[in-house]
Scaffold this motif. Structure first.
Motif, mmCIF file in Angstrom:
data_model
loop_
_atom_site.group_PDB
_atom_site.id
_atom_site.type_symbol
_atom_site.label_atom_id
_atom_site.label_comp_id
_atom_site.label_asym_id
_atom_site.label_seq_id
_atom_site.Cartn_x
_atom_site.Cartn_y
_atom_site.Cartn_z
ATOM 1 N N GLY A 6 0.814 -1.208 0.000
ATOM 2 C CA GLY A 6 0.000 0.000 0.000
ATOM 3 C C GLY A 6 0.848 1.259 0.000
ATOM 4 O O GLY A 6 0.566 2.218 -0.722
ATOM 5 N N THR A 7 1.901 1.243 0.823
ATOM 6 C CA THR A 7 2.798 2.399 0.899
ATOM 7 C C THR A 7 3.496 2.641 -0.438
ATOM 8 O O THR A 7 3.575 3.786 -0.910
ATOM 9 N N VAL A 8 3.990 1.586 -1.041
ATOM 10 C CA VAL A 8 4.677 1.709 -2.333
ATOM 11 C C VAL A 8 3.717 2.227 -3.405
ATOM 12 O O VAL A 8 4.051 3.140 -4.171
ATOM 13 N N LEU A 9 2.515 1.656 -3.454
ATOM 14 C CA LEU A 9 1.552 2.087 -4.468
ATOM 15 C C LEU A 9 1.123 3.546 -4.267
ATOM 16 O O LEU A 9 0.999 4.297 -5.230
ATOM 17 N N LEU A 10 0.907 3.939 -3.018
ATOM 18 C CA LEU A 10 0.535 5.330 -2.755
ATOM 19 C C LEU A 10 1.676 6.279 -3.129
ATOM 20 O O LEU A 10 1.437 7.339 -3.708
ATOM 21 N N GLY A 11 2.897 5.882 -2.803
ATOM 22 C CA GLY A 11 4.050 6.704 -3.184
ATOM 23 C C GLY A 11 4.197 6.821 -4.690
ATOM 24 O O GLY A 11 4.446 7.913 -5.217
ATOM 25 N N LEU A 12 4.019 5.698 -5.391
ATOM 26 C CA LEU A 12 4.093 5.727 -6.856
ATOM 27 C C LEU A 12 2.969 6.571 -7.463
ATOM 28 O O LEU A 12 3.192 7.321 -8.424
ATOM 29 N N ALA A 13 1.771 6.452 -6.898
ATOM 30 C CA ALA A 13 0.634 7.233 -7.407
ATOM 31 C C ALA A 13 0.893 8.730 -7.243
ATOM 32 O O ALA A 13 0.673 9.510 -8.173
ATOM 33 N N ALA A 14 1.362 9.118 -6.068
ATOM 34 C CA ALA A 14 1.636 10.544 -5.825
ATOM 35 C C ALA A 14 2.754 11.049 -6.737
ATOM 36 O O ALA A 14 2.656 12.130 -7.314
ATOM 37 N N ALA A 15 3.813 10.257 -6.869
ATOM 38 C CA ALA A 15 4.934 10.652 -7.725
ATOM 39 C C ALA A 15 4.503 10.757 -9.190
ATOM 40 O O ALA A 15 4.869 11.711 -9.890
ATOM 41 N N ALA A 16 3.704 9.798 -9.649
ATOM 42 C CA ALA A 16 3.229 9.833 -11.039
ATOM 43 C C ALA A 16 2.330 11.043 -11.273
ATOM 44 O O ALA A 16 2.423 11.698 -12.317
ATOM 45 N N ALA A 17 1.478 11.351 -10.304
ATOM 46 C CA ALA A 17 0.581 12.507 -10.458
ATOM 47 C C ALA A 17 1.372 13.805 -10.568
ATOM 48 O O ALA A 17 1.103 14.635 -11.445
ATOM 49 N N VAL A 18 2.358 13.976 -9.696
ATOM 50 C CA VAL A 18 3.163 15.201 -9.736
ATOM 51 C C VAL A 18 4.004 15.249 -11.013
ATOM 52 O O VAL A 18 4.101 16.291 -11.666
ATOM 53 N N ALA A 19 4.592 14.125 -11.397
ATOM 54 C CA ALA A 19 5.387 14.078 -12.631
ATOM 55 C C ALA A 19 4.525 14.412 -13.850
ATOM 56 O O ALA A 19 4.983 15.092 -14.778
ATOM 57 N N VAL A 134 -5.194 4.901 -11.127
ATOM 58 C CA VAL A 134 -5.289 3.438 -10.998
ATOM 59 C C VAL A 134 -4.400 2.946 -9.855
ATOM 60 O O VAL A 134 -4.815 2.109 -9.039
ATOM 61 N N LEU A 135 -3.181 3.466 -9.774
ATOM 62 C CA LEU A 135 -2.277 3.090 -8.679
ATOM 63 C C LEU A 135 -2.853 3.478 -7.322
ATOM 64 O O LEU A 135 -2.770 2.709 -6.356
ATOM 65 N N ALA A 136 -3.436 4.671 -7.235
ATOM 66 C CA ALA A 136 -3.992 5.140 -5.967
ATOM 67 C C ALA A 136 -5.139 4.247 -5.511
ATOM 68 O O ALA A 136 -5.209 3.867 -4.329
ATOM 69 N N PHE A 137 -6.026 3.875 -6.420
ATOM 70 C CA PHE A 137 -7.114 3.006 -6.020
ATOM 71 C C PHE A 137 -6.641 1.580 -5.742
ATOM 72 O O PHE A 137 -7.173 0.891 -4.877
ATOM 73 N N GLY A 138 -5.612 1.148 -6.460
ATOM 74 C CA GLY A 138 -5.003 -0.150 -6.136
ATOM 75 C C GLY A 138 -4.427 -0.143 -4.725
ATOM 76 O O GLY A 138 -4.541 -1.127 -3.986
ATOM 77 N N ALA A 139 -3.834 0.969 -4.337
ATOM 78 C CA ALA A 139 -3.280 1.103 -2.986
ATOM 79 C C ALA A 139 -4.387 1.054 -1.944
ATOM 80 O O ALA A 139 -4.210 0.463 -0.868
ATOM 81 N N VAL A 140 -5.534 1.655 -2.250
ATOM 82 C CA VAL A 140 -6.651 1.622 -1.301
ATOM 83 C C VAL A 140 -7.112 0.181 -1.097
ATOM 84 O O VAL A 140 -7.426 -0.234 0.036
ATOM 85 N N VAL A 141 -7.129 -0.598 -2.165
ATOM 86 C CA VAL A 141 -7.571 -1.984 -2.068
ATOM 87 C C VAL A 141 -6.652 -2.827 -1.193
ATOM 88 O O VAL A 141 -7.096 -3.621 -0.369
ATOM 89 N N VAL A 142 -5.347 -2.635 -1.328
ATOM 90 C CA VAL A 142 -4.394 -3.460 -0.555
ATOM 91 C C VAL A 142 -4.030 -2.838 0.796
ATOM 92 O O VAL A 142 -3.393 -3.481 1.619
ATOM 93 N N HIS A 143 -4.449 -1.595 1.031
ATOM 94 C CA HIS A 143 -4.115 -0.898 2.289
ATOM 95 C C HIS A 143 -4.726 -1.666 3.463
ATOM 96 O O HIS A 143 -5.901 -2.027 3.431
ATOM 97 N N PRO A 144 -3.938 -1.912 4.495
ATOM 98 C CA PRO A 144 -4.525 -2.604 5.655
ATOM 99 C C PRO A 144 -5.548 -1.702 6.346
ATOM 100 O O PRO A 144 -5.434 -0.481 6.318
ATOM 101 N N ASP A 145 -6.541 -2.320 6.926
ATOM 102 C CA ASP A 145 -7.575 -1.537 7.630
ATOM 103 C C ASP A 145 -6.973 -0.831 8.810
ATOM 104 O O ASP A 145 -5.985 -1.277 9.406
ATOM 105 N N ASP A 146 -7.575 0.307 9.184
ATOM 106 C CA ASP A 146 -7.080 1.113 10.315
ATOM 107 C C ASP A 146 -7.127 0.326 11.607
ATOM 108 O O ASP A 146 -7.954 -0.424 11.908
#
Length: 146
Positions: A6-19, A134-146
């Motif tokens: 989840g952390t990797v996917l969220l980081g990639l999503a944010a980086a891709a969005a800014v790039a 797509v990466l951001a929503f993939g991260a939400v799917v694999v993100h562990p519950d709070d």
């Protein structure tokens, strides 16, 4: 493992969005007069260029994208925030896509009299932005519950 993914996917999503904000969102090739070479009109998240001239009043599409990317990154800690960030990024991307689709369609169909050889289309920045969603929503799917 899910936390790392989840952390990797969220980081990639944010980086891709800014790039994506630095890449062309739309590209238009137009002749200003018959017999002249085509001039590129390119819009990024931060600027609009017509040939070598940069418009001093850039479109600033990048501001809501960067804010959504920040929310996506904040989602590393909380799943609900990750979901909100992904939704914000999707909303901004969708609105930008529709805006550009309308602008591109207008130029392709509405200005044939100006330049029959006019070419208008999406730049690679919009597609990188879609991948970020797509990466951001993939991260939400694999993100562990709070």
């Amino acid at each position: 493992m899910r936390k790392i993914a989840g952390t990797v996917l969220l980081g990639l999503a944010a980086a891709a969005a800014v790039a994506a904000t630095f890449l062309p969102f739309s590209e238009l090739l137009i002749r200003l007069a018959p017999g002249q070479p085509q001039t590129a009109y390119v819009t990024t998240g931060w600027s609009t260029r017509f040939g070598a001239t940069e418009d001093e009043h850039g479109p600033l599409f990048a501001i809501p994208i960067v804010l959504a990317a920040v929310a996506v990154l904040a989602g590393i800690r909380w799943r609900k925030v990750a979901y909100a960030g992904a939704a914000a990024l999707a909303g901004v991307t969708g609105m930008l896509f529709v805006y550009l689709l309308n602008a591109i369609s207008f130029h392709q169909e509405g200005n044939v009299a100006i330049d029959p050889g006019l070419e208008a289309g999406f730049g690679n920045g919009i597609w990188v932005l879609v991948v970020a969603v797509v990466l951001a929503f993939g991260a939400v799917v694999v993100h562990p519950d709070d």
